[in-house]
Design an enzyme around this catalytic site. Structure first.
Site, PDB file in Angstrom:
ATOM      1  N   LYS A 168      30.003 -16.316 -58.681  1.00 24.65           N
ATOM      2  CA  LYS A 168      29.003 -15.440 -57.610  1.00 24.65           C
ATOM      3  C   LYS A 168      28.266 -14.580 -58.320  1.00 24.65           C
ATOM      4  O   LYS A 168      28.652 -13.423 -58.622  1.00 24.65           O
ATOM      5  CB  LYS A 168      29.921 -14.865 -56.775  1.00 24.65           C
ATOM      6  CG  LYS A 168      29.877 -14.778 -55.288  1.00 24.65           C
ATOM      7  CD  LYS A 168      31.016 -14.422 -54.456  1.00 24.65           C
ATOM      8  CE  LYS A 168      30.661 -13.120 -53.484  1.00 24.65           C
ATOM      9  NZ  LYS A 168      32.091 -12.918 -52.861  1.00 24.65           N
ATOM     10  N   ARG A 219      35.786  -4.543 -40.995  1.00 27.70           N
ATOM     11  CA  ARG A 219      34.867  -4.031 -39.973  1.00 27.70           C
ATOM     12  C   ARG A 219      34.578  -4.841 -38.925  1.00 27.70           C
ATOM     13  O   ARG A 219      35.552  -4.593 -37.906  1.00 27.70           O
ATOM     14  CB  ARG A 219      33.341  -4.119 -40.828  1.00 27.70           C
ATOM     15  CG  ARG A 219      33.136  -3.277 -41.771  1.00 27.70           C
ATOM     16  CD  ARG A 219      32.126  -3.803 -42.923  1.00 27.70           C
ATOM     17  NE  ARG A 219      32.410  -4.922 -43.575  1.00 27.70           N
ATOM     18  CZ  ARG A 219      31.982  -5.512 -44.526  1.00 27.70           C
ATOM     19  NH1 ARG A 219      31.136  -5.240 -45.154  1.00 27.70           N
ATOM     20  NH2 ARG A 219      32.695  -6.622 -45.210  1.00 27.70           N
ATOM     21  N   SER A 253      27.477  -4.344 -48.517  1.00 27.95           N
ATOM     22  CA  SER A 253      26.663  -4.283 -49.593  1.00 27.95           C
ATOM     23  C   SER A 253      25.352  -5.086 -49.483  1.00 27.95           C
ATOM     24  O   SER A 253      24.022  -4.864 -49.935  1.00 27.95           O
ATOM     25  CB  SER A 253      27.477  -4.632 -51.038  1.00 27.95           C
ATOM     26  OG  SER A 253      28.399  -3.798 -51.110  1.00 27.95           O
TER      27      SER A 253
HETATM   28  P1  ADP Z   1      34.309  -8.630 -51.087  1.00 25.94           P
HETATM   29  O1  ADP Z   1      33.199  -9.574 -51.685  1.00 25.94           O
HETATM   30  O2  ADP Z   1      35.548  -8.996 -51.606  1.00 25.94           O
HETATM   31  O3  ADP Z   1      34.408  -8.776 -49.409  1.00 25.94           O
HETATM   32  P2  ADP Z   1      33.061  -6.124 -50.663  1.00 25.94           P
HETATM   33  O4  ADP Z   1      32.713  -5.104 -51.964  1.00 25.94           O
HETATM   34  O5  ADP Z   1      31.923  -6.600 -49.951  1.00 25.94           O
HETATM   35  O6  ADP Z   1      33.897  -7.244 -51.525  1.00 25.94           O
HETATM   36  O7  ADP Z   1      34.177  -5.529 -49.931  1.00 25.94           O
HETATM   37  C1  ADP Z   1      35.325  -4.922 -50.631  1.00 25.94           C
HETATM   38  C2  ADP Z   1      36.233  -4.495 -49.515  1.00 25.94           C
HETATM   39  O8  ADP Z   1      35.813  -3.290 -48.784  1.00 25.94           O
HETATM   40  C3  ADP Z   1      36.484  -5.545 -48.132  1.00 25.94           C
HETATM   41  O9  ADP Z   1      37.679  -5.435 -47.877  1.00 25.94           O
HETATM   42  C4  ADP Z   1      35.368  -5.153 -47.089  1.00 25.94           C
HETATM   43  O10 ADP Z   1      35.754  -5.646 -45.973  1.00 25.94           O
HETATM   44  C5  ADP Z   1      35.789  -3.602 -47.446  1.00 25.94           C
HETATM   45  N1  ADP Z   1      34.487  -2.836 -46.932  1.00 25.94           N
HETATM   46  C6  ADP Z   1      33.076  -3.099 -47.226  1.00 25.94           C
HETATM   47  N2  ADP Z   1      32.162  -2.304 -46.604  1.00 25.94           N
HETATM   48  C7  ADP Z   1      33.225  -1.767 -45.646  1.00 25.94           C
HETATM   49  C8  ADP Z   1      32.873  -0.665 -44.791  1.00 25.94           C
HETATM   50  N3  ADP Z   1      31.504  -0.236 -44.456  1.00 25.94           N
HETATM   51  N4  ADP Z   1      33.891  -0.268 -43.955  1.00 25.94           N
HETATM   52  C9  ADP Z   1      35.217  -0.697 -44.172  1.00 25.94           C
HETATM   53  N5  ADP Z   1      35.401  -1.508 -45.103  1.00 25.94           N
HETATM   54  C10 ADP Z   1      34.560  -2.039 -45.926  1.00 25.94           C
END
Ligand code: ADP
Length: 163
Positions: free
Chosen positions: A44, A93, A131
């Protein structure tokens, strides 16, 4: 004997946003220590390298003896146990997060019974924040400074020079 309650908060963090930081801050109310673990997934490919993501997380969280930043490859549950933790912390979320998170949590629990996954609901202002959306807006030179810490904002400007 009191044992430290340690949680691992895994993710891509490509890059870290205020949504992640909110989960970390609230997680510190519940756990003694949190290990922020950047998934080093070679397949990824992200916008930022693993080293860049780690540097941005370090910059964002500052010096806090209760926070560690690390990276892992391979099975998350093995990494969790190696860190002396028993808990995987994840954020939720929208309902759309649920299906995927449920699957992974079930699988991890099957792999290692002693590892629990705990979910924290997003705070209202960050319910839509991810992100990917930050990267998309930044790539179009849209404003993202209210969504990410200053170092990440600068790093995004460097990746996507104004055109
Ligand atoms: P992944 O690719 O493992 O989902 P992320 O970096 O996108 O990794 O997210 C890591 C964790 O943080 C996940 O559990 C995601 O749901 C949580 N997360 C990301 N953004 C938010 C947000 N705005 N509010 C709450 N949790 C979040």
């Amino acid at each position: 004997m009191s044992q430290k309650r340690i949680a691992v908060y895994p993710g891509s963090f490509d890059p870290i946003t205020y949504g992640h930081l909110d989960i970390i801050e609230r997680g510190l109310e519940v756990f003694d220590e949190i290990v922020i673990a950047v998934a080093n997934n070679i397949e990824k490919k992200g916008l930022f390298t693993t080293d860049e993501r780690i540097a941005l997380i370090r910059e964002a969280v500052g010096d806090n003896p209760r926070l560690r930043v690390g990276t892992f490859e391979g099975l998350l549950v093995d990494y969790v146990l190696a860190q002396g933790a028993r808990v995987i912390l994840r954020g939720l979320r929208a309902v759309s997060d649920f299906e995927y998170e449920f699957q992974i949590a079930q699988m991890n629990h099957n792999l290692r019974r002693e590892v629990e996954t705990l979910f924290m609901m997003t705070s209202v202002p960050y319910g839509y924040l991810s992100s990917s959306i930050v990267k998309e807006v930044a790539s179009l030179n849209g404003p993202v400074e209210s969504l990410v810490p200053p170092a990440v904002h600068q790093a995004l400007i460097d990746k996507f020079p104004r055109h």
